[in-house]
Design a protein around this motif. Structure first.
Motif, PDB file in Angstrom:
ATOM      1  N   ARG A   1      48.658  19.146  50.038  1.00  0.00           N
ATOM      2  CA  ARG A   1      50.017  19.062  49.515  1.00  0.00           C
ATOM      3  C   ARG A   1      50.743  17.926  50.238  1.00  0.00           C
ATOM      4  O   ARG A   1      50.258  17.397  51.234  1.00  0.00           O
ATOM      5  CB  ARG A   1      50.787  20.372  49.772  1.00  0.00           C
ATOM      6  CG  ARG A   1      50.123  21.577  49.175  1.00  0.00           C
ATOM      7  CD  ARG A   1      50.910  22.840  49.295  1.00  0.00           C
ATOM      8  NE  ARG A   1      51.609  23.072  50.551  1.00  0.00           N
ATOM      9  CZ  ARG A   1      51.877  24.273  51.040  1.00  0.00           C
ATOM     10  NH1 ARG A   1      51.497  25.358  50.403  1.00  0.00           N
ATOM     11  NH2 ARG A   1      52.538  24.406  52.175  1.00  0.00           N
ATOM     12  N   SER A   2      51.917  17.589  49.774  1.00  0.00           N
ATOM     13  CA  SER A   2      52.698  16.531  50.415  1.00  0.00           C
ATOM     14  C   SER A   2      53.119  16.901  51.829  1.00  0.00           C
ATOM     15  O   SER A   2      53.368  16.026  52.653  1.00  0.00           O
ATOM     16  CB  SER A   2      53.942  16.201  49.590  1.00  0.00           C
ATOM     17  OG  SER A   2      54.789  17.335  49.480  1.00  0.00           O
TER      18      SER A   2
ATOM     19  N   GLY B   1      45.828  22.210  49.544  1.00  0.00           N
ATOM     20  CA  GLY B   1      46.290  22.308  48.172  1.00  0.00           C
ATOM     21  C   GLY B   1      46.037  23.642  47.513  1.00  0.00           C
ATOM     22  O   GLY B   1      46.600  23.920  46.458  1.00  0.00           O
TER      23      GLY B   1
ATOM     24  N   HIS C   1      49.057  27.482  45.347  1.00  0.00           N
ATOM     25  CA  HIS C   1      48.903  26.704  44.116  1.00  0.00           C
ATOM     26  C   HIS C   1      49.228  27.561  42.892  1.00  0.00           C
ATOM     27  O   HIS C   1      48.631  28.605  42.675  1.00  0.00           O
ATOM     28  CB  HIS C   1      47.463  26.181  44.024  1.00  0.00           C
ATOM     29  CG  HIS C   1      47.222  25.322  42.839  1.00  0.00           C
ATOM     30  ND1 HIS C   1      46.695  25.805  41.673  1.00  0.00           N
ATOM     31  CD2 HIS C   1      47.448  24.000  42.645  1.00  0.00           C
ATOM     32  CE1 HIS C   1      46.597  24.818  40.804  1.00  0.00           C
ATOM     33  NE2 HIS C   1      47.042  23.713  41.373  1.00  0.00           N
TER      34      HIS C   1
ATOM     35  N   THR D   1      52.112  18.986  40.604  1.00  0.00           N
ATOM     36  CA  THR D   1      51.505  20.231  41.038  1.00  0.00           C
ATOM     37  C   THR D   1      52.578  21.091  41.680  1.00  0.00           C
ATOM     38  O   THR D   1      53.372  20.610  42.489  1.00  0.00           O
ATOM     39  CB  THR D   1      50.381  19.970  42.056  1.00  0.00           C
ATOM     40  OG1 THR D   1      49.480  18.996  41.513  1.00  0.00           O
ATOM     41  CG2 THR D   1      49.606  21.243  42.348  1.00  0.00           C
TER      42      THR D   1
ATOM     43  N   TYR E   1      53.627  24.513  43.906  1.00  0.00           N
ATOM     44  CA  TYR E   1      53.174  25.444  44.929  1.00  0.00           C
ATOM     45  C   TYR E   1      54.289  26.424  45.266  1.00  0.00           C
ATOM     46  O   TYR E   1      55.466  26.078  45.199  1.00  0.00           O
ATOM     47  CB  TYR E   1      52.807  24.704  46.218  1.00  0.00           C
ATOM     48  CG  TYR E   1      51.750  23.653  46.034  1.00  0.00           C
ATOM     49  CD1 TYR E   1      50.403  23.983  46.038  1.00  0.00           C
ATOM     50  CD2 TYR E   1      52.095  22.319  45.854  1.00  0.00           C
ATOM     51  CE1 TYR E   1      49.430  23.006  45.868  1.00  0.00           C
ATOM     52  CE2 TYR E   1      51.132  21.349  45.683  1.00  0.00           C
ATOM     53  CZ  TYR E   1      49.804  21.702  45.695  1.00  0.00           C
ATOM     54  OH  TYR E   1      48.844  20.733  45.520  1.00  0.00           O
TER      55      TYR E   1
ATOM     56  N   ASP F   1      55.040  18.667  43.826  1.00  0.00           N
ATOM     57  CA  ASP F   1      54.485  17.389  44.271  1.00  0.00           C
ATOM     58  C   ASP F   1      54.124  16.542  43.060  1.00  0.00           C
ATOM     59  O   ASP F   1      53.840  17.075  41.978  1.00  0.00           O
ATOM     60  CB  ASP F   1      53.201  17.604  45.082  1.00  0.00           C
ATOM     61  CG  ASP F   1      53.456  17.987  46.520  1.00  0.00           C
ATOM     62  OD1 ASP F   1      54.617  17.932  46.971  1.00  0.00           O
ATOM     63  OD2 ASP F   1      52.484  18.351  47.201  1.00  0.00           O
TER      64      ASP F   1
ATOM     65  N   GLU G   1      56.467  14.563  47.649  1.00  0.00           N
ATOM     66  CA  GLU G   1      57.373  15.633  47.236  1.00  0.00           C
ATOM     67  C   GLU G   1      58.381  15.132  46.203  1.00  0.00           C
ATOM     68  O   GLU G   1      59.013  14.098  46.379  1.00  0.00           O
ATOM     69  CB  GLU G   1      58.116  16.166  48.456  1.00  0.00           C
ATOM     70  CG  GLU G   1      59.024  17.325  48.157  1.00  0.00           C
ATOM     71  CD  GLU G   1      59.669  17.907  49.403  1.00  0.00           C
ATOM     72  OE1 GLU G   1      60.848  18.278  49.316  1.00  0.00           O
ATOM     73  OE2 GLU G   1      58.998  17.974  50.457  1.00  0.00           O
TER      74      GLU G   1
END
Length: 111
Positions: free
Chosen positions: A18-19, A24, A28, A40, A42, A61, A70
């Motif tokens: 993730r950012s 990831g 999710h 994506t 989260y 993201d 982000e």
């Protein structure tokens, strides 16, 4: 020459982050695409270790080929008040992104 259709990264891929640097797969909820950008979503759970407890947060993201960055964060109890990151604030895609976010959250609750 036709380019092959690109797919979002498998959230279980150990190189998919993730950012915020977390794996990831953690939280999710799903992904969607607009043009070359893959978004994506989260869910980051509430922090129950502090007082007062923090609400759960949704992190969106975007990966447009240079790695995830982000787009926004939304507290679960403030769905109409996202915190947009940088140039995303007041972007013309914002209403469309919120619609997609709400759809993914609703779908995750149905399962």
């Amino acid at each position: 020459m036709d380019r092959p259709i690109e797919r979002a990264k498998d959230p279980k891929d150990r190189y998919n982050l993730r950012s915020d640097g977390e794996p990831g797969i953690d939280g999710h909820l799903g992904w969607f695409r607009r043009g070359p950008a893959v978004f994506t979503l989260y869910e980051i759970p509430a922090d129950r270790s502090c007082y007062p407890n923090t609400p759960a947060v949704y992190l969106l993201d975007c990966d447009d080929g240079v790695g995830p960055h982000e787009v926004c964060r939304i507290e679960s109890d403030a769905m109409d008040d996202p915190i947009w990151n940088g140039a995303w604030k007041n972007d013309e895609w914002c209403p469309w992104l919120l619609k997609q976010i709400r759809a993914l959250i609703a779908a995750s609750r149905d399962t």
